[in-house]
Design an enzyme around this catalytic site. Structure first.
Site, mmCIF file in Angstrom:
data_model
loop_
_atom_site.group_PDB
_atom_site.id
_atom_site.type_symbol
_atom_site.label_atom_id
_atom_site.label_comp_id
_atom_site.label_asym_id
_atom_site.label_seq_id
_atom_site.Cartn_x
_atom_site.Cartn_y
_atom_site.Cartn_z
ATOM 1 N N ASP A 174 17.488 -37.450 -15.100
ATOM 2 C CA ASP A 174 18.394 -37.381 -13.957
ATOM 3 C C ASP A 174 17.547 -37.426 -12.696
ATOM 4 O O ASP A 174 16.325 -37.620 -12.752
ATOM 5 C CB ASP A 174 19.263 -36.122 -14.005
ATOM 6 N N HIS A 245 21.672 -41.623 -10.763
ATOM 7 C CA HIS A 245 20.986 -40.435 -11.297
ATOM 8 C C HIS A 245 19.571 -40.796 -11.762
ATOM 9 O O HIS A 245 19.126 -40.343 -12.817
ATOM 10 C CB HIS A 245 21.802 -39.819 -12.439
ATOM 11 N N GLU A 312 28.690 -41.920 -11.390
ATOM 12 C CA GLU A 312 28.337 -41.455 -10.051
ATOM 13 C C GLU A 312 27.247 -42.313 -9.390
ATOM 14 O O GLU A 312 26.101 -41.914 -9.258
ATOM 15 C CB GLU A 312 27.917 -39.983 -10.111
#
Length: 530
Positions: A174, A245, A312
């Site tokens: 991440d 990420h 995201e």
């Protein structure tokens, strides 16, 4: 000494009949008899220090017998107890393994301790016929935000096995850290595994831990974790995030980022929480880089499923990047969302060509204007509610349900200010237990359900324990037994029978009536919603 009953099993079995007659007496004169094909399960059962077995000369008092019968079906089992013998029969080795965990729950909680002095236990007669509702019964553990050393991971696997959970979704990369050793690209861990400091609490908190934080697993560590999980019939599904990420990877190799839109050489591993704005560049070189990474990942993890994230991805950098815009034009794509879909689908096909199935968060359904969509084997993990899962199922894709408001274990467990660093909406034990997966006609596309344990605000095993339990026991029951149980009955069974087992295992769970004083985190801000 009275015989232990069978009414406290978690998860609840499909069929349970308690019998009459004298109990089975288990002591050092009890012998273990392993039938053909059962020696792996026998080794684990014999290695449980609290369970005595007859050794050496002399006749055993009674027997615990292990058998296989494929007619029972995959992961199913039958357990029968009489005064003379305990018979465990599995439809396969996984089913037999599940039977041993039911057997341990029939004993006193001390059976879950690592050592007990000369135990003598009684088991009431019974017959149990059991099988799982879902094939995918999972936990996602994020080790990118806060690193959990290898021994902690092995402990989590033991806890999953004790609850008949069989998928360990291992979130390894991440923005805040890269945790898997890649020999071809050593800076991924040399640089990407470490951040200089860490936000304490929610991302609006003014507090910082100024110590460097990090760590990673060597490939030997990961192979050990995979082998340990396999002995417990748990599949380890690795997650390598892309195209978002990814700031830890970009910090290690700046050329991976959108270098014409931002000075990627100045980026470090992210010290904050939330969603980093920095995406991987949609170039052939980046595709090759991640193919090389995944080649090593596939060599470590035999799982048929490989998770690539896909969630995201704020696209401001791609909008500002001439390279990204040129790629959109060359491919004839509609916009940046379609560019993300192109990148995700590249790795979907790449994995499919190697006999693996891509898993991604429900954003992988977006931007779908390409004629060559997701491969039939692609799996959608539906986290933003269940709408994405419904859309995927209707489109013919298998689904894992993990909606955030019911099955995210980082969420606060009750209203009020006592919860440590309260995040998001309340997700209670009842919410987890009463989660309803899809009914017909979409049910056939539901592989299963999983709980997600994100670790921005859980910096230690103690904090992870508090957030996971006892809610993970509720998730395990829904995943194994199916929805529709009575919550009040479950809560009473949990408190009466299962929490003492967690005590014996050393799990620092949240008590049902609220956190203990030392479990609270006064002065560390969270972000409660609702």
């Amino acid at each position: 000494m009275s015989a232990t009953g069978w009414t406290g099993l978690v998860p609840r079995p499909r069929e349970l009949t308690e019998g009459d007659g004298p109990p089975f007496v288990w002591d050092e004169n009890t012998a273990l008899v392993a039938g053909p094909g059962t020696h792996g399960v026998a080794r684990l059962l014999r290695g449980t220090a609290t369970l005595p077995f007859h050794e050496g000369p002399g006749a055993p008092r009674n027997t615990v017998e292990l058998h296989l019968d494929e007619e029972l079906g995959a992961a199913a089992y039958r357990l029968e107890v009489t005064a003379e013998r305990v018979t465990l029969t599995g439809g396969d080795a996984a089913g037999l393994h599940h039977a041993t965990h039911t057997l341990r729950q029939g004993l006193p909680p001390a059976a879950f301790r690592r050592a007990v002095s000369r135990p003598v236990w009684e088991l009431a007669p019974c017959r149990i016929q059991d099988a799982p509702r879902y094939a995918w019964r999972g936990l996602m553990l994020d080790v990118a935000r806060h690193f959990l050393p290898k021994d902690g991971v092995l402990r989590v696997l033991d806890l999953l096995a004790a609850h008949k959970l069989n998928v360990f979704h291992f979130h390894l990369t991440d923005d805040q850290g890269w945790r898997v050793q890649i020999h071809r690209y050593p800076r991924l861990t040399g640089t990407g595994a470490w951040r200089p400091r860490t936000r304490v609490g929610h991302r609006a908190s003014p507090l910082w831990d100024e110590r460097p934080h990090g760590g990673y697993y060597t490939q030997d560590d990961l192979r050990e974790i995979v082998a340990y999980a396999a002995e417990r019939h748990i599949t380890v599904v690795p997650e390598i995030e892309l195209p978002g990420h990814s700031q830890a990877a970009i910090a290690a190799y700046p050329e991976l980022g959108t270098t014409d839109a931002v000075d990627t050489a100045s980026l470090g591993v992210w010290t904050d929480w939330g969603v980093s704005p920095h995406l991987l560049a949609p170039t052939d070189d980046v595709l090759r880089f991640y193919e090389h990474v995944l080649e090593e990942v596939l060599d470590i993890f035999p799982s048929p499923f490989i998770h690539i994230g896909g969630d995201e991805t704020p696209k401001d950098e791609w909008r500002a990047s001439a390279v990204a815009q040129a790629r959109i034009a060359a491919l004839g794509l509609r916009d940046e969302d379609a560019l993300q879909a192109w990148m995700v689908r590249h790795f979907d096909r790449w994995l499919a060509d190697r006999g693996r199935r891509m898993v991604g968060w429900d954003e992988i359904l977006e931007g779908g204007t390409l004629e060559d969509g997701l491969t039939p084997g692609a799996v959608v993990a539906s986290w933003r509610g269940t709408e994405g899962g419904a859309a995927a199922a209707q489109a013919g894709h298998d689904v894992v349900l993990c909606p955030e408001h019911q099955l995210y274990l980082d969420r606060r467990q009750a209203p009020g200010e006592e919860e440590p660093m309260p995040l998001g909406y309340v997700a209670t034990l009842r919410d987890a237990y009463e989660f309803q997966p899809f009914g017909e006609p979409l049910a056939e596309r539901v592989l299963g359900i999983q709980a997600n344990m994100w670790t921005e605000c859980t910096e230690s095993s103690r904090r992870v324990d508090y957030q996971m339990f006892p809610r993970l026991a509720a998730v395990a029951e829904v995943a194994w037994s199916g929805a529709g149980g009575e919550y009040d009955e479950f809560a009473a069974r949990l408190e009466r029978a299962h929490l003492p087992r967690l005590d014996a295992l050393g799990v620092e769970y949240r008590p049902l009536d609220g956190p203990l004083p030392w479990q609270q985190r006064p002065g560390i801000p969270g972000r409660p919603l609702g």
